[in-house]
Each structure stands twice: as structure tokens, then as C-alpha cells.
Design a protein around this motif. Structure first.
Motif, PDB file in Angstrom:
ATOM      1  N   GLU A  48       0.855  -1.187   0.000  1.00  0.00           N
ATOM      2  CA  GLU A  48       0.000   0.000   0.000  1.00  0.00           C
ATOM      3  C   GLU A  48       0.890   1.235   0.000  1.00  0.00           C
ATOM      4  N   LEU A  49       0.466   2.251  -0.732  1.00  0.00           N
ATOM      5  CA  LEU A  49       1.223   3.493  -0.792  1.00  0.00           C
ATOM      6  C   LEU A  49       1.162   4.210   0.549  1.00  0.00           C
ATOM      7  N   THR A  50       2.220   4.967   0.848  1.00  0.00           N
ATOM      8  CA  THR A  50       2.189   5.811   2.036  1.00  0.00           C
ATOM      9  C   THR A  50       1.215   6.957   1.784  1.00  0.00           C
ATOM     10  N   PHE A  51       0.845   7.641   2.836  1.00  0.00           N
ATOM     11  CA  PHE A  51      -0.063   8.774   2.700  1.00  0.00           C
ATOM     12  C   PHE A  51       0.528   9.821   1.759  1.00  0.00           C
ATOM     13  N   GLU A  52       1.829  10.089   1.901  1.00  0.00           N
ATOM     14  CA  GLU A  52       2.492  11.073   1.060  1.00  0.00           C
ATOM     15  C   GLU A  52       2.501  10.641  -0.402  1.00  0.00           C
ATOM     16  N   GLN A  53       2.718   9.353  -0.663  1.00  0.00           N
ATOM     17  CA  GLN A  53       2.692   8.854  -2.037  1.00  0.00           C
ATOM     18  C   GLN A  53       1.292   8.981  -2.639  1.00  0.00           C
ATOM     19  N   LYS A  54       0.281   8.715  -1.831  1.00  0.00           N
ATOM     20  CA  LYS A  54      -1.092   8.877  -2.304  1.00  0.00           C
ATOM     21  C   LYS A  54      -1.363  10.334  -2.660  1.00  0.00           C
ATOM     22  N   LEU A  55      -0.930  11.241  -1.771  1.00  0.00           N
ATOM     23  CA  LEU A  55      -1.126  12.664  -2.045  1.00  0.00           C
ATOM     24  C   LEU A  55      -0.429  13.075  -3.330  1.00  0.00           C
ATOM     25  N   GLU A  56       0.789  12.604  -3.525  1.00  0.00           N
ATOM     26  CA  GLU A  56       1.529  12.959  -4.729  1.00  0.00           C
ATOM     27  C   GLU A  56       0.772  12.525  -5.984  1.00  0.00           C
ATOM     28  N   LYS A  57       0.241  11.316  -5.963  1.00  0.00           N
ATOM     29  CA  LYS A  57      -0.544  10.830  -7.097  1.00  0.00           C
ATOM     30  C   LYS A  57      -1.817  11.662  -7.276  1.00  0.00           C
TER      31      LYS A  57
END
Length: 115
Positions: A48-57
Motif C-alpha cells: 500500500e502506498l504511504t499517505f504522502e505517495q497517495k497525495l503525490e498521485k
């Protein structure tokens, strides 16, 4: 079944499947290469992506989506102006300008996230 891969060595793709998981299809398998080495592959769901990775996407998606709306606003503002609807065209143009500001804010947040 054995087949030859692009590197010219045999590969036996047979493997076991575990269908007991709710995600539909998760399994591991190992295989041997004729060059004398073995390795295993995992076909589990990606991490699962980290919260920051999700935000970046999300920022990337939001920026692209917002820019698409901005372009549409300017197109229709021009059409409204051509149709003699100047006051309406002004409102649509303002929506385009506001969309530009939204994109600036999203880009700024993305840059802060990336550090």
C-alpha cells in the motif's frame, strides 16, 4: 510446461495458486533456470502506498483534471463572446482564472510535499 524466454534459457512457469484470500488471486512460485540458479517470485498485491505517495498521485491527477476544466472554460468563454453573451463570457473567463489559481495552489502543495 517449459518454454524458452528472451534470454535463451528454459523457464518452467508452473506454480501453485492460493485462492483462499479475498483479493482474488495471490500466489507464489519458484522456478529454476538451466544456468544453475533458482529464485522465487511473489505475486501478492503491491504494498500500500504511504499517505504522502497517495497525495503525490492525487496532486498529479487534480492538476491535470483542473487544467482540463480551465481549458474548457476559456474555450466556452470565447464561444459565449462570439454568441454575443459578453457578460456570461466574463463569468466563464473568471472561472478559468480561478482554475489557474487552483492549479498554482496544488502545484505549490506538491512542491512542498516533494521537499
Amino acid at each position: 510446461m517449459t518454454h524458452q524466454n528472451d534470454q535463451g534459457h528454459d523457464h518452467d512457469p508452473s506454480h501453485n495458486h492460493d485462492h483462499s484470500q479475498n483479493n482474488g488471486h495471490s500466489h507464489d512460485h519458484g522456478h529454476s533456470h538451466s544456468q544453475g540458479h533458482d529464485h522465487n517470485h511473489s505475486h501478492d498485491q503491491p504494498r500500500e502506498l504511504t499517505f504522502e505517495q497517495k497525495l503525490e498521485k492525487l496532486f498529479g491527477h487534480w492538476i491535470e483534471h483542473n487544467d482540463s476544466h480551465k481549458d474548457t472554460f476559456y474555450t466556452w468563454a470565447g464561444r459565449a463572446r462570439e454568441a454575443g453573451l459578453d457578460q456570461i463570457a466574463e463569468n466563464i473567463e473568471k472561472a478559468g482564472l480561478l482554475s489557474e489559481e487552483v492549479t498554482r495552489q496544488l502545484r505549490d502543495a506538491l512542491n512542498k510535499l516533494k521537499g
